[in-house]
Write a protein that holds these residues in place. Structure first.
Motif, PDB file in Angstrom:
ATOM      1  N   ILE A  22      33.557  41.645 -33.587  1.00  0.00           N
ATOM      2  CA  ILE A  22      32.592  42.266 -32.690  1.00  0.00           C
ATOM      3  C   ILE A  22      32.054  43.548 -33.321  1.00  0.00           C
ATOM      4  O   ILE A  22      32.825  44.387 -33.810  1.00  0.00           O
ATOM      5  N   GLU A  44      20.719  46.827 -30.265  1.00  0.00           N
ATOM      6  CA  GLU A  44      20.706  45.399 -29.944  1.00  0.00           C
ATOM      7  C   GLU A  44      21.964  44.670 -30.410  1.00  0.00           C
ATOM      8  O   GLU A  44      22.390  43.694 -29.787  1.00  0.00           O
ATOM      9  N   LEU A  45      22.567  45.131 -31.498  1.00  0.00           N
ATOM     10  CA  LEU A  45      23.706  44.407 -32.061  1.00  0.00           C
ATOM     11  C   LEU A  45      25.060  44.885 -31.539  1.00  0.00           C
ATOM     12  O   LEU A  45      26.078  44.257 -31.838  1.00  0.00           O
ATOM     13  N   GLN A  48      27.903  42.459 -30.111  1.00  0.00           N
ATOM     14  CA  GLN A  48      27.657  41.091 -30.582  1.00  0.00           C
ATOM     15  C   GLN A  48      28.723  40.671 -31.597  1.00  0.00           C
ATOM     16  O   GLN A  48      29.196  41.487 -32.397  1.00  0.00           O
ATOM     17  N   LYS A  49      29.056  39.393 -31.571  1.00  0.00           N
ATOM     18  CA  LYS A  49      30.026  38.847 -32.518  1.00  0.00           C
ATOM     19  C   LYS A  49      29.302  38.253 -33.726  1.00  0.00           C
ATOM     20  O   LYS A  49      28.304  37.542 -33.579  1.00  0.00           O
ATOM     21  N   THR A  51      29.149  35.521 -35.895  1.00  0.00           N
ATOM     22  CA  THR A  51      29.685  34.158 -35.817  1.00  0.00           C
ATOM     23  C   THR A  51      29.780  33.483 -37.181  1.00  0.00           C
ATOM     24  O   THR A  51      30.570  32.564 -37.368  1.00  0.00           O
ATOM     25  N   THR A  64      24.559  36.129 -35.463  1.00  0.00           N
ATOM     26  CA  THR A  64      25.114  36.487 -34.160  1.00  0.00           C
ATOM     27  C   THR A  64      24.463  35.589 -33.109  1.00  0.00           C
ATOM     28  O   THR A  64      23.481  34.898 -33.415  1.00  0.00           O
ATOM     29  N   ILE A  66      22.462  36.318 -30.859  1.00  0.00           N
ATOM     30  CA  ILE A  66      21.101  36.717 -30.496  1.00  0.00           C
ATOM     31  C   ILE A  66      20.166  36.821 -31.697  1.00  0.00           C
ATOM     32  O   ILE A  66      18.991  37.151 -31.552  1.00  0.00           O
TER      33      ILE A  66
END
Length: 298
Positions: A22, A44-45, A48-49, A51, A64, A66
């Protein structure tokens, strides 16, 4: 400049500490890289993970849910994972901080690197303008002798220039283009359209071989490149022609020669790599001569 093996080495090095982690904070100390670092990633980040950590050409991609963060190392950039609280050094421009107390830090003395943000709202990362026209990955099945032969058969450009064209062969930069052509016995100035299908098969096979071997050795360190663990790339010990001007060819003993093609140094063995005939080389465009004023007789 870090080429594909160096970027792949970096990608594999940062994966364990970055993937499935994360993002807690992004620090931009100097956003004036080749392109401005997008400020919106600071907000924005967060949360967020990451991935997936992977590569396309010479770009490192952090996916991520998004969108995707895309990083290019430029001429002198390095990307390393470090413990939180590690002292900041000169040219440490961007930090991506993770929940596991690790930092992904971009250091770039010459600032030719770049950081891009592609939110899913603007489409998949493959559609990004910097990736959309890239050739198939050189270690993939799509990059094969038939593919390369079709790209080469109508082109008069020097074969080394074609190998370095990212729309035809992605990731085989100057070092590995020189090495692949030597392994294939092809002079770098040979017009691409002169290559037979058999030669294209051999060249593609050797591009794959030299890139795979360089990745295995951790890339090539000529000056600054270091892996995320701070180790140099050991493929420099395997170089047959690159940066070996006037040194004996490891196969025949003939001194290695150096020429400039498209403003890049090209190294070859004049015995092992047969030069094309002079009338087969692409002639430079003639420059228009200015007419001399006519003198009037007195």
């Amino acid at each position: 400049m870090p080429e594909l093996p160096e970027v792949e080495t970096t990608c594999r090095g940062i994966q364990p500490a970055s993937e499935q982690q994360i993002i807690t904070k992004i620090v931009i100390r100097n956003g004036n890289l080749r392109w401005p670092v997008p400020n919106e990633i600071r907000t924005e980040l967060i949360g967020q993970k990451v991935t997936r950590v992977h590569r396309r050409g010479k770009y490192i991609l952090l996916s991520t849910p998004i969108g995707t963060l895309m990083i290019h190392l430029g001429m002198s950039g390095t990307l390393r994972t470090l413990p939180a609280g590690t002292d900041i050094k000169k040219h440490d421009h961007v930090d991506i901080c993770f929940e596991n107390d690790q930092i992904l830090r971009l250091n770039d003395p010459r600032r030719f690197g770049s950081v891009h943000w592609q939110p899913l709202a603007k489409g998949e990362i493959e559609a990004h303008k910097l990736l959309a026209k890239l050739a198939p990955e050189p270690l993939s099945d799509e990059f094969n002798g038939e593919y390369f032969y079709q790209k080469a058969k109508t082109r008069s450009v020097a074969i080394k220039s074609l190998v370095m064209n990212s729309a035809v062969c992605v990731g085989a930069g100057n070092i590995y283009a020189n090495e692949s052509l030597f392994m294939s016995g092809i002079h770098p100035q040979t017009p691409a359209k002169m290559l037979s299908r058999k030669q294209c098969d051999l060249l593609v096979s050797n591009i794959k071989t030299v890139l795979a071997k360089a990745i295995e050795q951790g890339g090539t360190t000529l000056k600054d490149f270091m892996s995320p663990e701070g180790k140099p790339g050991y493929f420099v010990q395997e170089l047959q022609v690159y940066d070996r001007e006037n040194q004996p060819c490891r196969q025949c003993g003939t001194p290695i020669q150096r020429i400039i093609l498209n403003q890049r140094a090209s190294y070859f063995c004049p015995n092992c790599q047969t030069a094309p005939k002079s009338n087969q080389l692409k002639k430079p465009k003639a420059t228009r001569k200015h007419r001399q004023p006519t003198q009037t007789k007195m």
